[in-house]
Scaffold this motif. Structure first.
Motif, PDB file in Angstrom:
ATOM      1  N   TYR A 188     -23.135  16.821 -17.278  1.00 39.79           N
ATOM      2  CA  TYR A 188     -21.674  16.118 -17.254  1.00 39.79           C
ATOM      3  C   TYR A 188     -21.556  16.371 -18.506  1.00 39.79           C
ATOM      4  O   TYR A 188     -21.181  15.898 -19.361  1.00 39.79           O
ATOM      5  N   PRO A 189     -20.541  17.410 -18.237  1.00 39.12           N
ATOM      6  CA  PRO A 189     -19.542  18.076 -19.807  1.00 39.12           C
ATOM      7  C   PRO A 189     -19.142  17.124 -20.414  1.00 39.12           C
ATOM      8  O   PRO A 189     -18.197  16.565 -18.694  1.00 39.12           O
ATOM      9  N   ILE A 190     -18.238  16.366 -21.399  1.00 38.06           N
ATOM     10  CA  ILE A 190     -17.296  16.586 -21.724  1.00 38.06           C
ATOM     11  C   ILE A 190     -15.885  17.113 -22.571  1.00 38.06           C
ATOM     12  O   ILE A 190     -16.865  17.462 -23.795  1.00 38.06           O
ATOM     13  N   PHE A 191     -14.979  17.921 -21.633  1.00 44.66           N
ATOM     14  CA  PHE A 191     -14.173  18.768 -22.568  1.00 44.66           C
ATOM     15  C   PHE A 191     -13.534  17.820 -23.645  1.00 44.66           C
ATOM     16  O   PHE A 191     -12.726  17.105 -23.546  1.00 44.66           O
ATOM     17  N   ALA A 192     -14.279  18.436 -25.199  1.00 43.38           N
ATOM     18  CA  ALA A 192     -13.175  17.273 -26.663  1.00 43.38           C
ATOM     19  C   ALA A 192     -13.372  18.592 -27.008  1.00 43.38           C
ATOM     20  O   ALA A 192     -14.939  19.436 -27.481  1.00 43.38           O
ATOM     21  N   PRO A 240      -5.660  18.095 -20.976  1.00 46.00           N
ATOM     22  CA  PRO A 240      -5.891  16.845 -21.417  1.00 46.00           C
ATOM     23  C   PRO A 240      -6.720  16.355 -20.009  1.00 46.00           C
ATOM     24  O   PRO A 240      -7.079  15.405 -19.764  1.00 46.00           O
ATOM     25  N   ALA A 241      -6.273  16.659 -18.797  1.00 46.98           N
ATOM     26  CA  ALA A 241      -6.211  15.588 -18.261  1.00 46.98           C
ATOM     27  C   ALA A 241      -7.633  15.877 -17.304  1.00 46.98           C
ATOM     28  O   ALA A 241      -8.723  15.206 -16.848  1.00 46.98           O
ATOM     29  N   THR A 242      -8.394  17.593 -17.229  1.00 47.69           N
ATOM     30  CA  THR A 242      -9.521  17.817 -16.959  1.00 47.69           C
ATOM     31  C   THR A 242     -10.889  17.208 -18.527  1.00 47.69           C
ATOM     32  O   THR A 242     -11.849  16.445 -18.315  1.00 47.69           O
ATOM     33  N   SER A 243     -10.247  16.858 -19.407  1.00 49.02           N
ATOM     34  CA  SER A 243     -10.938  16.260 -20.539  1.00 49.02           C
ATOM     35  C   SER A 243     -11.349  14.390 -19.789  1.00 49.02           C
ATOM     36  O   SER A 243     -11.977  14.438 -20.457  1.00 49.02           O
ATOM     37  N   TRP A 244      -9.591  14.272 -19.215  1.00 44.79           N
ATOM     38  CA  TRP A 244      -9.762  13.065 -19.459  1.00 44.79           C
ATOM     39  C   TRP A 244     -11.012  12.995 -18.046  1.00 44.79           C
ATOM     40  O   TRP A 244     -11.908  11.102 -18.066  1.00 44.79           O
ATOM     41  N   HIS A 267     -15.808  31.387 -25.001  1.00 46.67           N
ATOM     42  CA  HIS A 267     -16.431  31.303 -24.206  1.00 46.67           C
ATOM     43  C   HIS A 267     -15.692  31.367 -22.615  1.00 46.67           C
ATOM     44  O   HIS A 267     -14.563  30.478 -22.435  1.00 46.67           O
ATOM     45  N   PRO A 268     -16.210  32.398 -22.037  1.00 44.71           N
ATOM     46  CA  PRO A 268     -15.500  33.102 -20.802  1.00 44.71           C
ATOM     47  C   PRO A 268     -15.580  32.206 -19.308  1.00 44.71           C
ATOM     48  O   PRO A 268     -14.131  31.880 -18.912  1.00 44.71           O
ATOM     49  N   LYS A 269     -16.172  30.983 -19.293  1.00 48.72           N
ATOM     50  CA  LYS A 269     -16.635  29.972 -18.413  1.00 48.72           C
ATOM     51  C   LYS A 269     -15.559  28.946 -18.753  1.00 48.72           C
ATOM     52  O   LYS A 269     -15.327  28.263 -17.614  1.00 48.72           O
ATOM     53  N   MET A 270     -15.244  28.832 -19.913  1.00 42.77           N
ATOM     54  CA  MET A 270     -14.697  27.714 -20.167  1.00 42.77           C
ATOM     55  C   MET A 270     -12.953  27.931 -20.198  1.00 42.77           C
ATOM     56  O   MET A 270     -12.289  26.870 -20.025  1.00 42.77           O
ATOM     57  N   LYS A 271     -12.404  29.131 -20.245  1.00 46.90           N
ATOM     58  CA  LYS A 271     -11.390  29.305 -19.618  1.00 46.90           C
ATOM     59  C   LYS A 271     -10.654  28.354 -18.897  1.00 46.90           C
ATOM     60  O   LYS A 271      -9.026  28.410 -18.954  1.00 46.90           O
ATOM     61  N   ARG A 272     -10.919  28.232 -17.465  1.00 43.46           N
ATOM     62  CA  ARG A 272     -10.895  27.565 -16.706  1.00 43.46           C
ATOM     63  C   ARG A 272      -9.898  26.001 -17.139  1.00 43.46           C
ATOM     64  O   ARG A 272      -9.287  25.179 -16.882  1.00 43.46           O
ATOM     65  N   PHE A 273     -10.770  26.028 -18.101  1.00 40.19           N
ATOM     66  CA  PHE A 273     -10.525  24.053 -18.418  1.00 40.19           C
ATOM     67  C   PHE A 273      -9.527  24.231 -19.917  1.00 40.19           C
ATOM     68  O   PHE A 273      -9.053  23.185 -20.337  1.00 40.19           O
TER      69      PHE A 273
END
Length: 235
Positions: free
Chosen positions: A190-194, A35-39, A16-22
């Motif tokens: 509150y997204p959890i990137f995983a 990993p840092a962003t996910s944590w 998704h375009p809005k996920m690119k920065r993560f």
């Protein structure tokens, strides 16, 4: 985190375009979450959930995709929280008054069956009652004890639960969600990137979420103990 496959997203073509920065990189056409962003996202979500639970709030968990449904059902049962693992019924939140009526009907039928109230009916009628209970059970068994709207909704794979997201947003109910590289993070409070398609990833995240829930419930118990303690006598 890495060993549990948390950072392994979907194919690059599905990003998704809005996920690119993560995303921190790509390996064999598979996007890799930072990993840092996910944590950091997990920590923020845990803090929020702990606060909700510490105030006696209810969290409604929902996961209907094969990798997540059993994990979420087990998790929700452990903490006595309502859950949805079959299909999200439209209006579960936005038309809760009607849903609650159906839940009461379901509970009433179960109670009558347990008390033998259907014994006086014909075999066909008893079969019809049993069939109705079975159908209702598929939808309501996980949250039949939900008496009011939840203070938060927790989802695994919000793309698969778009109706739930829209309903929660309409009622200003915060949404926490495990989201992957193919999801739109702007829809989630509150997204959890995983990875939301890996069993190990979901289990790892939910273990951390469980720690936050326990801390919140500990606060509730401590408050209850203080409230129940006898007032000091005046001498």
């Amino acid at each position: 985190m890495i060993q549990s496959g948390v950072i392994f997203g979907h194919k690059k073509s599905k990003t998704h375009p809005k996920m690119k920065r993560f995303i921190s990189g790509t390996k064999n056409e598979i996007e890799l979450l930072n990993p840092a962003t996910s944590w950091e996202s997990l920590d923020t979500a845990m803090t929020f959930l702990e606060e909700v639970v510490s105030k006696g709030g209810v969290v409604l968990f929902a996961a209907t995709t094969p990798p997540a449904k059993k994990i979420i059902e087990t998790f929700a049962k452990e903490f006595s929280f309502p859950y949805v693992v079959t299909r999200w019924l439209g209006g579960t939140l936005t038309n809760f008054s009607v849903i609650k009526t159906r839940i009461l009907h379901y509970e009433n039928l179960k109670e009558k069956k347990e008390k033998g109230a259907f014994d006086k009916y014909t075999k066909k009628e008893q079969h019809d009652f049993a069939e109705e209970i079975g159908k209702l059970s598929r939808f309501f068994v996980g949250f039949s004890f939900l008496k009011k709207l939840p203070e938060a909704v927790f989802l695994v794979d919000p793309e698969a639960h778009d109706t739930a997201v829209r309903e929660a947003k309409k009622l200003s109910i915060p949404v926490v969600a495990i989201i992957d590289t193919n999801d739109d993070p702007s829809k989630i409070d509150y997204p959890i990137f995983a990875s939301d398609h890996s069993v190990k990833s979901i289990e790892w995240v939910m273990a951390k979420v469980g720690d936050a829930i326990r801390r919140g419930k500990t606060v509730v118990r401590e408050k209850a103990a203080v409230a129940a303690a006898p007032a000091p006598s005046e001498e």
